[in-house]
Scaffold this motif. Structure first.
Motif, PDB file in Angstrom:
ATOM      1  N   LEU A  40       0.944  -1.213  -0.145  1.00  0.00           N
ATOM      2  CA  LEU A  40      -0.072  -0.113   0.241  1.00  0.00           C
ATOM      3  C   LEU A  40       1.001   1.175  -0.083  1.00  0.00           C
ATOM      4  O   LEU A  40       0.380   2.234  -0.795  1.00  0.00           O
ATOM      5  CB  LEU A  40      -1.044  -0.047   1.066  1.00  0.00           C
ATOM      6  CG  LEU A  40      -2.087  -1.138   1.088  1.00  0.00           C
ATOM      7  CD1 LEU A  40      -2.846  -1.107   2.390  1.00  0.00           C
ATOM      8  CD2 LEU A  40      -2.745  -1.150  -0.072  1.00  0.00           C
ATOM      9  N   VAL A  68      -7.252  -0.647   1.851  1.00  0.00           N
ATOM     10  CA  VAL A  68      -7.148   0.138   0.326  1.00  0.00           C
ATOM     11  C   VAL A  68      -8.218   1.180   0.257  1.00  0.00           C
ATOM     12  O   VAL A  68      -8.070   2.059  -0.430  1.00  0.00           O
ATOM     13  CB  VAL A  68      -7.327  -1.022  -1.109  1.00  0.00           C
ATOM     14  CG1 VAL A  68      -7.617  -0.440  -2.219  1.00  0.00           C
ATOM     15  CG2 VAL A  68      -6.129  -1.890  -0.841  1.00  0.00           C
ATOM     16  N   LEU A  73      -6.980   3.970  -2.866  1.00  0.00           N
ATOM     17  CA  LEU A  73      -6.126   3.540  -4.012  1.00  0.00           C
ATOM     18  C   LEU A  73      -6.941   2.972  -4.991  1.00  0.00           C
ATOM     19  O   LEU A  73      -7.632   2.252  -5.042  1.00  0.00           O
ATOM     20  CB  LEU A  73      -5.164   2.708  -3.296  1.00  0.00           C
ATOM     21  CG  LEU A  73      -4.149   3.149  -2.242  1.00  0.00           C
ATOM     22  CD1 LEU A  73      -3.272   2.117  -1.660  1.00  0.00           C
ATOM     23  CD2 LEU A  73      -3.288   4.129  -2.888  1.00  0.00           C
ATOM     24  N   VAL A  76      -4.484  -0.734  -7.073  1.00  0.00           N
ATOM     25  CA  VAL A  76      -4.191  -1.948  -6.485  1.00  0.00           C
ATOM     26  C   VAL A  76      -5.629  -2.984  -6.700  1.00  0.00           C
ATOM     27  O   VAL A  76      -6.653  -2.631  -6.818  1.00  0.00           O
ATOM     28  CB  VAL A  76      -4.228  -1.698  -4.784  1.00  0.00           C
ATOM     29  CG1 VAL A  76      -4.075  -2.939  -4.263  1.00  0.00           C
ATOM     30  CG2 VAL A  76      -3.103  -0.664  -4.583  1.00  0.00           C
TER      31      VAL A  76
END
Length: 95
Positions: A40, A68, A73, A76
Motif C-alpha cells: 500500500l 485500500v 487507492l 491496486v
C-alpha cells in the motif's frame, strides 16, 4: 502423490477486489502481502503503476480491502487465493 490442500484450492474460485479484470497485467506483484504495509505504501508513492497482491488467507484479504478503500487507492488489485494456482490460471505463467 496427491496433495489435498492444493487439489482443494485448485477447485475454488479466487476472489478479486475491486473486480476481476478482463486482462491481467501488473507492474508489481506481491505474493502474501500480509497486512499490506509495503504494497500500500508503494501504491501510494507510485500512482501510475499497477499493483497486484495475492493473499491466501481470507481474513487478511478482507482487511486489505478495508485498508485500500481507506487510502482510496485505485491502482491496486487484490486476489484471494493460492498463488500457485492464481498465477498460472490468470497471468499465463507456468510455475
Amino acid at each position: 502423490m496427491k496433495c489435498f490442500p492444493y487439489e482443494f484450492a485448485s477447485r475454488r474460485e479466487a476472489l478479486f477486489y475491486p473486480v476481476k479484470p478482463d486482462a491481467f497485467a501488473a507492474d508489481v506483484l506481491e505474493i502474501g502481502p500480509g497486512r499490506g504495509d509495503i504494497l500500500l505504501s508503494e501504491a501510494e508513492m507510485l500512482p501510475h503503476k499497477r499493483f497486484v497482491g495475492i493473499e491466501i488467507k481470507k481474513r487478511r484479504y478482507f482487511r486489505l480491502i478495508k485498508r485500500v478503500e481507506k487510502r482510496q487507492l485505485t491502482n491496486v488489485l487484490l486476489i484471494q487465493g493460492d498463488a500457485r494456482i492464481v498465477i498460472p490460471n490468470h497471468f499465463g505463467v507456468n510455475m
